[in-house]
Design an enzyme around this catalytic site. Sequence first.
Site, PDB file in Angstrom:
ATOM      1  CB  CYS A 113      44.417  21.924  65.529  1.00 40.95           C
ATOM      2  SG  CYS A 113      44.725  22.454  64.141  1.00 40.95           S
ATOM      3  CG  HIS A 248      40.410  21.082  66.516  1.00 40.36           C
ATOM      4  ND1 HIS A 248      40.124  22.462  66.272  1.00 40.36           N
ATOM      5  CD2 HIS A 248      40.932  20.542  65.363  1.00 40.36           C
ATOM      6  CE1 HIS A 248      40.743  22.710  65.263  1.00 40.36           C
ATOM      7  NE2 HIS A 248      41.273  21.335  64.568  1.00 40.36           N
ATOM      8  CG  ASN A 278      40.475  23.452  61.391  1.00 38.43           C
ATOM      9  OD1 ASN A 278      40.623  24.023  62.639  1.00 38.43           O
ATOM     10  ND2 ASN A 278      41.094  22.222  61.192  1.00 38.43           N
TER      11      ASN A 278
HETATM   12  O1  UT7 Z   1      42.792  20.611  62.536  1.00 33.29           O
HETATM   13  C1  UT7 Z   1      43.604  19.959  61.903  1.00 33.29           C
HETATM   14  C2  UT7 Z   1      43.395  18.448  61.738  1.00 33.29           C
HETATM   15  N1  UT7 Z   1      42.779  18.466  60.299  1.00 33.29           N
HETATM   16  C3  UT7 Z   1      41.567  17.551  60.163  1.00 33.29           C
HETATM   17  O2  UT7 Z   1      41.179  17.085  61.068  1.00 33.29           O
HETATM   18  C4  UT7 Z   1      41.304  17.176  58.672  1.00 33.29           C
HETATM   19  C5  UT7 Z   1      40.993  15.777  58.688  1.00 33.29           C
HETATM   20  N2  UT7 Z   1      40.731  15.318  57.229  1.00 33.29           N
HETATM   21  C6  UT7 Z   1      39.384  15.715  56.894  1.00 33.29           C
HETATM   22  O3  UT7 Z   1      38.710  16.192  57.569  1.00 33.29           O
HETATM   23  C7  UT7 Z   1      39.319  15.057  55.442  1.00 33.29           C
HETATM   24  O4  UT7 Z   1      40.113  14.128  55.036  1.00 33.29           O
HETATM   25  C8  UT7 Z   1      39.002  16.168  54.221  1.00 33.29           C
HETATM   26  C9  UT7 Z   1      37.517  17.019  54.421  1.00 33.29           C
HETATM   27  C10 UT7 Z   1      40.310  16.926  54.381  1.00 33.29           C
HETATM   28  C11 UT7 Z   1      39.036  15.487  53.088  1.00 33.29           C
HETATM   29  O5  UT7 Z   1      38.004  14.383  53.111  1.00 33.29           O
HETATM   30  P1  UT7 Z   1      38.119  13.022  52.317  1.00 33.29           P
HETATM   31  O6  UT7 Z   1      36.618  12.261  52.359  1.00 33.29           O
HETATM   32  O7  UT7 Z   1      39.211  12.390  53.151  1.00 33.29           O
HETATM   33  O8  UT7 Z   1      38.286  13.453  50.892  1.00 33.29           O
HETATM   34  P2  UT7 Z   1      39.471  12.767  49.900  1.00 33.29           P
HETATM   35  O9  UT7 Z   1      40.921  13.615  50.437  1.00 33.29           O
HETATM   36  O10 UT7 Z   1      39.654  11.419  49.918  1.00 33.29           O
HETATM   37  O11 UT7 Z   1      39.102  13.454  48.424  1.00 33.29           O
HETATM   38  C12 UT7 Z   1      38.100  12.726  47.721  1.00 33.29           C
HETATM   39  C13 UT7 Z   1      37.935  13.293  46.434  1.00 33.29           C
HETATM   40  C14 UT7 Z   1      39.196  13.490  45.801  1.00 33.29           C
HETATM   41  O12 UT7 Z   1      38.970  13.297  44.537  1.00 33.29           O
HETATM   42  P3  UT7 Z   1      39.428  11.827  43.647  1.00 33.29           P
HETATM   43  O13 UT7 Z   1      40.384  11.707  43.777  1.00 33.29           O
HETATM   44  O14 UT7 Z   1      38.370  10.966  44.422  1.00 33.29           O
HETATM   45  O15 UT7 Z   1      38.694  12.112  42.067  1.00 33.29           O
HETATM   46  C15 UT7 Z   1      39.708  15.203  45.996  1.00 33.29           C
HETATM   47  O16 UT7 Z   1      40.503  15.474  44.814  1.00 33.29           O
HETATM   48  O17 UT7 Z   1      37.635  14.795  46.630  1.00 33.29           O
HETATM   49  C16 UT7 Z   1      38.272  15.691  45.968  1.00 33.29           C
HETATM   50  N3  UT7 Z   1      38.409  17.036  46.663  1.00 33.29           N
HETATM   51  C17 UT7 Z   1      37.345  17.910  46.590  1.00 33.29           C
HETATM   52  N4  UT7 Z   1      36.422  17.960  45.569  1.00 33.29           N
HETATM   53  C18 UT7 Z   1      35.516  19.115  45.722  1.00 33.29           C
HETATM   54  C19 UT7 Z   1      39.126  17.337  47.633  1.00 33.29           C
HETATM   55  N5  UT7 Z   1      38.747  18.616  48.106  1.00 33.29           N
HETATM   56  C20 UT7 Z   1      37.763  18.826  47.407  1.00 33.29           C
HETATM   57  C21 UT7 Z   1      36.651  20.049  47.349  1.00 33.29           C
HETATM   58  N6  UT7 Z   1      35.942  20.072  46.658  1.00 33.29           N
HETATM   59  N7  UT7 Z   1      37.104  21.162  48.244  1.00 33.29           N
END
Ligand code: UT7
Length: 321
Positions: A113, A248, A278
């Site tokens: 990215c 980005h 993204n």
């Molecule tokens: O361009 C490259 C650079 N990439 C980025 O900048 C991405 C950076 N990271 C992020 O934007 C965030 O970390 C995410 C949007 C990817 C994830 O958000 P988060 O607040 O960090 O969520 P998490 O990974 O901690 O997941 C929280 C919960 C989990 O469930 P439990 O373990 O708490 O029960 C996941 O399994 O959300 C769950 N989860 C979802 N639930 C519904 C993960 N994806 C989804 C989904 N829908 N799509």
Amino acid sequence: MTSKIIGTGSYLPSHVVTNDDLAKVVDTDDEWISSRTGIKERRIVDNEKEETAYLASMAAKAAVEDAGISPEEIDLILLATMSPDQVLPNVACEVQEAIGAIHAVGMDLNAACSGFVFALNTAHAYITAGIYKNILVIGAETVSKTIDWADRSTCVLFGDGAGAVVVTASETGSYEMVMGADGKKKNALTCKCRPMNNLFLKGSELEYIKMEGQEVFKFAVKTVPECVTEVMEKAKVTADDIKFFVLHQANQRILSSVAKRLNVSMDKIPMNVDRYGNTSSASIPILLDELNKKGLLQEGDKLVLSGFGGGLTWGASLIEW
Ligand code: UT7
């Protein structure tokens, strides 16, 4: 001698995929995606014509037209992508043929990215070294083909698209750059899509995009403000001198956090992640084209562009319109 952007263009596939559409495929919902990322919908290619090279060529044509130069005047095509259509030929050579840039050298660059910012900085270096005059810089992705559509933690985040700019040598204006990489964190964001086919080695599993979301999030909210501050210090300007921070488009929460850390209003941090998700290396030039087409950029405006992503990599360019 410095470099200046004299034209912008972009291309987005027409097929819109909403959060509700994805909720029919994986265990997710609009509320989760919107509140965690700000994304409402994204564009995904849905026909064979729309390969990375096609998206790139359409964006490139628009940028060259906007610049008011002939494709034959382009000396170099620098194309940032992490989702080329194949290993060979590179996408830049396909664009060269498609737009009739018969005198241009063509090469691809992969910095995930951060790719567009790295390519723009490379174009600036070529221009200030006096090697090339007109350079077409493109960010183009069909990320959709690198995604595991059963993995809800990644498939809701990305979209396809392309953006391009024409950069030319200029005697007026200013430019500063910052770039970085940290290979120790290489596993935070990976995509091992290409199977190995060496007779003497066991074939490797086909793997799609894998991301340690929180690791990348923490990296982004710390590193982006740092490198943006560094590039402003190099240019001896402050945030008050900057018209827009064109960052980005990965996640609305990252953008808000960067705004807070830089102590700038969100009015200065334009966003389209809600509409396109993204798009990796394409997100910055797509956004830049939107700002340009809306007439929001005037000669002399200072902009900071900043990308971050797999590698891990990060970078910023401080440009003058
Ligand atoms: O361009 C490259 C650079 N990439 C980025 O900048 C991405 C950076 N990271 C992020 O934007 C965030 O970390 C995410 C949007 C990817 C994830 O958000 P988060 O607040 O960090 O969520 P998490 O990974 O901690 O997941 C929280 C919960 C989990 O469930 P439990 O373990 O708490 O029960 C996941 O399994 O959300 C769950 N989860 C979802 N639930 C519904 C993960 N994806 C989804 C989904 N829908 N799509």
